[in-house]
Design an enzyme around this catalytic site. Sequence first.
Site, PDB file in Angstrom:
ATOM      1  N   THR A 215      -8.810 -21.219  29.301  1.00 42.03           N
ATOM      2  CA  THR A 215      -9.007 -22.685  29.352  1.00 42.03           C
ATOM      3  C   THR A 215      -9.721 -23.020  30.656  1.00 42.03           C
ATOM      4  O   THR A 215      -9.557 -22.322  31.649  1.00 42.03           O
ATOM      5  CB  THR A 215      -7.613 -23.354  29.334  1.00 42.03           C
ATOM      6  OG1 THR A 215      -7.039 -23.132  28.056  1.00 42.03           O
ATOM      7  CG2 THR A 215      -7.685 -24.849  29.600  1.00 42.03           C
ATOM      8  N   ARG A 243      -2.204 -27.760  15.597  1.00 46.74           N
ATOM      9  CA  ARG A 243      -1.433 -27.702  16.844  1.00 46.74           C
ATOM     10  C   ARG A 243      -2.243 -28.317  17.988  1.00 46.74           C
ATOM     11  O   ARG A 243      -3.423 -28.046  18.154  1.00 46.74           O
ATOM     12  CB  ARG A 243      -1.092 -26.250  17.154  1.00 46.74           C
ATOM     13  CG  ARG A 243      -0.319 -26.032  18.463  1.00 46.74           C
ATOM     14  CD  ARG A 243      -1.232 -25.704  19.620  1.00 46.74           C
ATOM     15  NE  ARG A 243      -0.490 -25.332  20.834  1.00 46.74           N
ATOM     16  CZ  ARG A 243      -1.066 -25.114  22.007  1.00 46.74           C
ATOM     17  NH1 ARG A 243      -2.371 -25.229  22.144  1.00 46.74           N
ATOM     18  NH2 ARG A 243      -0.353 -24.775  23.058  1.00 46.74           N
ATOM     19  N   GLY A 245      -2.260 -28.821  22.159  1.00 51.67           N
ATOM     20  CA  GLY A 245      -1.626 -28.325  23.380  1.00 51.67           C
ATOM     21  C   GLY A 245      -1.554 -29.394  24.463  1.00 51.67           C
ATOM     22  O   GLY A 245      -1.668 -30.597  24.186  1.00 51.67           O
ATOM     23  N   ASP A 246      -1.374 -28.952  25.680  1.00 50.28           N
ATOM     24  CA  ASP A 246      -1.256 -29.888  26.813  1.00 50.28           C
ATOM     25  C   ASP A 246      -2.602 -30.397  27.299  1.00 50.28           C
ATOM     26  O   ASP A 246      -2.678 -31.480  27.899  1.00 50.28           O
ATOM     27  CB  ASP A 246      -0.544 -29.197  27.982  1.00 50.28           C
ATOM     28  CG  ASP A 246      -1.304 -27.963  28.462  1.00 50.28           C
ATOM     29  OD1 ASP A 246      -1.746 -27.157  27.597  1.00 50.28           O
ATOM     30  OD2 ASP A 246      -1.481 -27.800  29.685  1.00 50.28           O
ATOM     31  N   GLY A 267      -2.167 -22.789  30.809  1.00 49.17           N
ATOM     32  CA  GLY A 267      -1.024 -21.928  30.543  1.00 49.17           C
ATOM     33  C   GLY A 267      -0.413 -22.251  29.187  1.00 49.17           C
ATOM     34  O   GLY A 267      -1.087 -22.804  28.313  1.00 49.17           O
TER      35      GLY A 267
END
Length: 345
Positions: A215, A243, A245-246, A267
Amino acid sequence: MVRKSFHYFHPVLLIPVLLLLSVTVISSCGTDSDHYSPVTEKGIPETTEQKAFAIALHGGAGVISKDIDPETRDGYLNALDHALRIGYELLDAGGTSLDAVEAVVRYLEDDERFNAGKGAVFTSEERHELDASIMDGRDLNAGAVAGIRTVKNPITMARKIMEESRHVLLSGDGAENFASLMDLERVDNSYFNTERRREQLHRAQERASAGNSGTVGVAALDRHGNLAAGTSTGGMTNKMPGRIGDSPLIGAGTYADNNSCAVSATGHGEKFIRNAVAYQICAIMEYTGVSLQEAAEQVIFGKLDEGDGGIIAVDRYGRIAMVFSSPGMFRGAADSEGRFEVAIW
Ligand code: ASP
């Protein structure tokens, strides 16, 4: 007999000491965030030199073997160096932190070494769904996109959402439609394919696991005193379609506030979401007055588990923190005082 002077203390000398103490206490307890005053753990104001500008970037955290062949290692280091130079030159010339964040993230999105844009990981259905976000520390304006499939540079899409829509986060068909409206560069989903990521997917499927690394993210302070941060990713290898993510979540993977700092995380996304990592670092700084480094360590080592990932961040003074609990994190840092470095481990 000579009396040592420090043994002698006339009570009148207490007056200036008490005055000084009360000023310190008042300034560190103030609630006006415009007058944020950094104090150390012991409540003593830090001596902070203001840097004219500063930039930090990451290209993902994870298990990065030290045995990678020197050519691959140098390829990564050169890419990070080049990306950092783009941001450095932009900021040095008086450009905005937002422009620097977008330009550097775009560069990394176009480099297939990283898990963002070209080179993004595959979902379990062997397709790509990309997430990105950007935030302006001046006014907390933010833009983000989740699960986009055909936009070549998701960070630019995030910025368009911030600047040209009434919303913060778009996903699904609505996001694809908005990309058409904004005339963003589009590609077929297969543009993001790379053999390396396909092999990674097959390995992850054999182990029935999901992995991450690569990332990209940038945090910057510009000569105008404004902070900005941005993050872009393909997510986790072998993730379920849908999905998120953050990385596209403001407060989890990205945050920027001129009162404290700008953060980009990388992460295990689910952990970063649960701990509102990027916002929490800024909040700890603002509410407790500890340094950026200290705030980041409190969250990465105190709230997350070892190996979960890391962050890069820049505070309003141009101080940089790059904190991670994984074996490695591709990263770089530069500032107006001559710092310019890239590293992996
Ligand atoms: N945080 C990203 C995600 O969970 C992955 C990464 O940073 O490598 O989607």
